[in-house]
Design a protein around this motif. Sequence first.
Motif, PDB file in Angstrom:
ATOM      1  N   TYR A   4       0.825  -1.208   0.000  1.00 32.97           N
ATOM      2  CA  TYR A   4       0.000   0.000   0.000  1.00 32.97           C
ATOM      3  C   TYR A   4       0.859   1.257   0.000  1.00 32.97           C
ATOM      4  CZ  TYR A   4      -4.009  -2.892   1.350  1.00 32.97           C
ATOM      5  OH  TYR A   4      -5.018  -3.817   1.387  1.00 32.97           O
ATOM      6  N   VAL A   6       0.659   5.039   1.186  1.00 31.41           N
ATOM      7  CA  VAL A   6      -0.089   5.924   2.082  1.00 31.41           C
ATOM      8  C   VAL A   6       0.582   7.283   2.000  1.00 31.41           C
ATOM      9  CG1 VAL A   6      -0.860   6.283   4.457  1.00 31.41           C
ATOM     10  CG2 VAL A   6      -0.554   3.957   3.596  1.00 31.41           C
ATOM     11  N   GLU A  29      -6.634  -3.099   4.214  1.00 34.45           N
ATOM     12  CA  GLU A  29      -6.590  -1.711   4.641  1.00 34.45           C
ATOM     13  C   GLU A  29      -6.730  -1.571   6.160  1.00 34.45           C
ATOM     14  OE1 GLU A  29      -8.966   2.388   3.626  1.00 34.45           O
ATOM     15  OE2 GLU A  29      -8.589   0.980   1.987  1.00 34.45           O
ATOM     16  N   ILE A  30      -7.432  -2.490   6.789  1.00 32.49           N
ATOM     17  CA  ILE A  30      -7.556  -2.462   8.254  1.00 32.49           C
ATOM     18  C   ILE A  30      -6.185  -2.628   8.898  1.00 32.49           C
ATOM     19  CG2 ILE A  30      -8.479  -3.715  10.250  1.00 32.49           C
ATOM     20  CD1 ILE A  30     -10.950  -4.344   8.467  1.00 32.49           C
ATOM     21  N   LYS A  33      -4.250   0.566   8.579  1.00 30.52           N
ATOM     22  CA  LYS A  33      -4.692   1.544   9.575  1.00 30.52           C
ATOM     23  C   LYS A  33      -4.171   1.214  10.967  1.00 30.52           C
ATOM     24  CE  LYS A  33      -8.656   3.162   6.987  1.00 30.52           C
ATOM     25  NZ  LYS A  33     -10.093   3.339   6.907  1.00 30.52           N
ATOM     26  N   ASN A  34      -4.017  -0.085  11.281  1.00 30.41           N
ATOM     27  CA  ASN A  34      -3.426  -0.483  12.565  1.00 30.41           C
ATOM     28  C   ASN A  34      -1.961  -0.046  12.650  1.00 30.41           C
ATOM     29  OD1 ASN A  34      -5.807  -1.645  13.469  1.00 30.41           O
ATOM     30  ND2 ASN A  34      -5.240  -3.696  12.800  1.00 30.41           N
ATOM     31  N   LEU A  36      -0.618   2.452  10.970  1.00 29.29           N
ATOM     32  CA  LEU A  36      -0.642   3.912  11.077  1.00 29.29           C
ATOM     33  C   LEU A  36      -1.004   4.353  12.495  1.00 29.29           C
ATOM     34  CD1 LEU A  36      -2.366   4.853   7.708  1.00 29.29           C
ATOM     35  CD2 LEU A  36       0.058   5.099   8.299  1.00 29.29           C
ATOM     36  N   GLY A  37      -1.903   3.613  13.153  1.00 33.90           N
ATOM     37  CA  GLY A  37      -2.265   3.932  14.533  1.00 33.90           C
ATOM     38  C   GLY A  37      -1.085   3.808  15.472  1.00 33.90           C
ATOM     39  N   LYS A  40       1.109   6.797  14.798  1.00 32.64           N
ATOM     40  CA  LYS A  40       0.483   7.991  15.382  1.00 32.64           C
ATOM     41  C   LYS A  40       0.690   8.034  16.893  1.00 32.64           C
ATOM     42  CE  LYS A  40      -3.929  10.405  15.741  1.00 32.64           C
ATOM     43  NZ  LYS A  40      -5.354  10.389  15.387  1.00 32.64           N
ATOM     44  N   ASP A  53      -4.539  10.447  10.236  1.00 35.67           N
ATOM     45  CA  ASP A  53      -5.891   9.955   9.949  1.00 35.67           C
ATOM     46  C   ASP A  53      -6.419  10.430   8.600  1.00 35.67           C
ATOM     47  OD1 ASP A  53      -5.980   8.704  12.472  1.00 35.67           O
ATOM     48  OD2 ASP A  53      -6.710  10.550  13.408  1.00 35.67           O
ATOM     49  N   ILE A  57      -4.916   6.087   1.159  1.00 35.21           N
ATOM     50  CA  ILE A  57      -4.363   4.730   1.090  1.00 35.21           C
ATOM     51  C   ILE A  57      -4.723   4.134  -0.263  1.00 35.21           C
ATOM     52  CG2 ILE A  57      -4.425   2.418   2.102  1.00 35.21           C
ATOM     53  CD1 ILE A  57      -5.325   3.763   4.747  1.00 35.21           C
TER      54      ILE A  57
END
Length: 76
Positions: A4, A6, A29-30, A33-34, A36-37, A40, A53, A57
């Motif tokens: 991916y 981003v 994608e989930i 996002k994990n 990226l979390g 972050k 956020d 993506i």
Amino acid sequence: MKLYLVKRNQTDYVDFDEYDTFVIRAQNEIQVKNVLGKIKSSIPDGMERDYIDRMSISVLDEIGPVGIVCSSYNAG
């Protein structure tokens, strides 16, 4: 596994000490996002982090192991 891209939106101002791009290997994608979390949550208090956020993506390819392949950080 998929690869991916981003990245920050073109209209989003990128400042010092902020990421603008990641290349992440993940199943979906989930999972992206994990990852990226986690990134972050590693950004120190008082520094901008909400832009994570708003990053877009997109899928680049579909072969390989999980993890960040490449990232770009603008150090100040």
